[in-house]
Design a protein around this motif. Structure first.
Motif, mmCIF file in Angstrom:
data_model
loop_
_atom_site.group_PDB
_atom_site.id
_atom_site.type_symbol
_atom_site.label_atom_id
_atom_site.label_comp_id
_atom_site.label_asym_id
_atom_site.label_seq_id
_atom_site.Cartn_x
_atom_site.Cartn_y
_atom_site.Cartn_z
ATOM 1 N N VAL A 9 -20.450 -21.441 7.073
ATOM 2 C CA VAL A 9 -19.904 -22.778 6.821
ATOM 3 C C VAL A 9 -18.493 -22.943 7.377
ATOM 4 O O VAL A 9 -18.216 -23.893 8.124
ATOM 5 N N ASP A 10 -17.586 -22.053 7.052
ATOM 6 C CA ASP A 10 -16.200 -22.221 7.514
ATOM 7 C C ASP A 10 -16.099 -22.189 9.038
ATOM 8 O O ASP A 10 -15.368 -22.990 9.633
ATOM 9 N N ALA A 11 -16.829 -21.294 9.676
ATOM 10 C CA ALA A 11 -16.801 -21.211 11.141
ATOM 11 C C ALA A 11 -17.384 -22.477 11.769
ATOM 12 O O ALA A 11 -16.878 -22.952 12.800
ATOM 13 N N LEU A 12 -18.425 -23.037 11.161
ATOM 14 C CA LEU A 12 -19.037 -24.253 11.697
ATOM 15 C C LEU A 12 -18.125 -25.458 11.533
ATOM 16 O O LEU A 12 -18.003 -26.287 12.452
ATOM 17 N N VAL A 13 -17.458 -25.575 10.396
ATOM 18 C CA VAL A 13 -16.497 -26.670 10.203
ATOM 19 C C VAL A 13 -15.401 -26.562 11.255
ATOM 20 O O VAL A 13 -15.047 -27.548 11.910
ATOM 21 N N ALA A 14 -14.866 -25.365 11.449
ATOM 22 C CA ALA A 14 -13.802 -25.164 12.442
ATOM 23 C C ALA A 14 -14.292 -25.509 13.850
ATOM 24 O O ALA A 14 -13.562 -26.130 14.631
ATOM 25 N N LEU A 15 -15.521 -25.131 14.176
ATOM 26 C CA LEU A 15 -16.079 -25.439 15.495
ATOM 27 C C LEU A 15 -16.181 -26.946 15.703
ATOM 28 O O LEU A 15 -15.726 -27.479 16.726
#
Length: 188
Positions: free
Chosen positions: A22-28
């Motif tokens: 989740v956090d990596a996808l939001v950042a992406l």
């Protein structure tokens, strides 16, 4: 004809996203569309929208939805692209599409779209792919049109006042539905 990837092409792994992503996808997604980091790529919306593009709750909702998949694309152990696929009867919805600005322009977006279209056709029997795009994004719409999507002229209003979707910098934002038939290559 040799269809192998060139030796210099990075290897990409496609998989379903998990809670841990989740956090990596939001950042992406944020890096591809909002703020100064998005200006490194061509998909930026920084001049028309400020604020967030998505948040952890929105990403998690897509991951957990029963008729939805959030595909994550990894390169060298890092998520560099993603897209949402949602089964909606005879068609599938394509959304939350993002490619890291650091790898845009190398063909990964085309690869992700083709993979998503194949998945929707094979897993759900979808005959069309639908997406909505902010209608003033002429360059992005032209890119989708080159990939077989057609403008429908069907508009839905932008959710002004709901900062979960960003803070508009202009008063003429709306979403246009784009549609592409998904033809089974073996049937033609």
């Amino acid at each position: 004809m040799d269809t192998a990837a060139p030796e210099h092409a990075p290897a990409h792994t496609f998989r379903d996203a998990t809670h841990a992503d989740v956090d990596a996808l939001v950042a992406l997604v944020e890096s591809a569309y909002r703020g100064d980091s998005s200006r490194a790529g061509w998909t930026t919306e920084a001049d028309i929208l400020q604020g967030q593009r998505t948040d952890p709750d929105g990403v998690l909702a897509v991951i957990e939805a029963p008729d939805s998949r959030l595909l994550a694309v990894e390169q060298d152990g890092r998520i560099v692209a993603c897209c949402q696929l949602e089964h909606r009867g005879e068609h599938a919805y394509f959304g939350m599409f993002a490619v890291s600005p650091t790898v845009q322009g190398a063909g990964l977006g085309k690869t992700v779209m083709a993979h998503a279209e194949r998945q929707a056709r094979e897993a759900w029997g979808a005959t069309e792919m639908h997406m909505t795009v902010i209608s003033v994004r002429d360059d992005l719409i032209a890119w989708y049109e080159r990939r077989g999507y057609r403008r429908t002229g069907r508009m839905t209003p932008f959710p002004y006042g709901d900062e979960r979707f960003g803070i508009p910098q202009r008063a003429d934002l709306q979403f246009e539905l784009l549609v592409k038939p998904l033809v089974n290559p073996l049937a033609t």
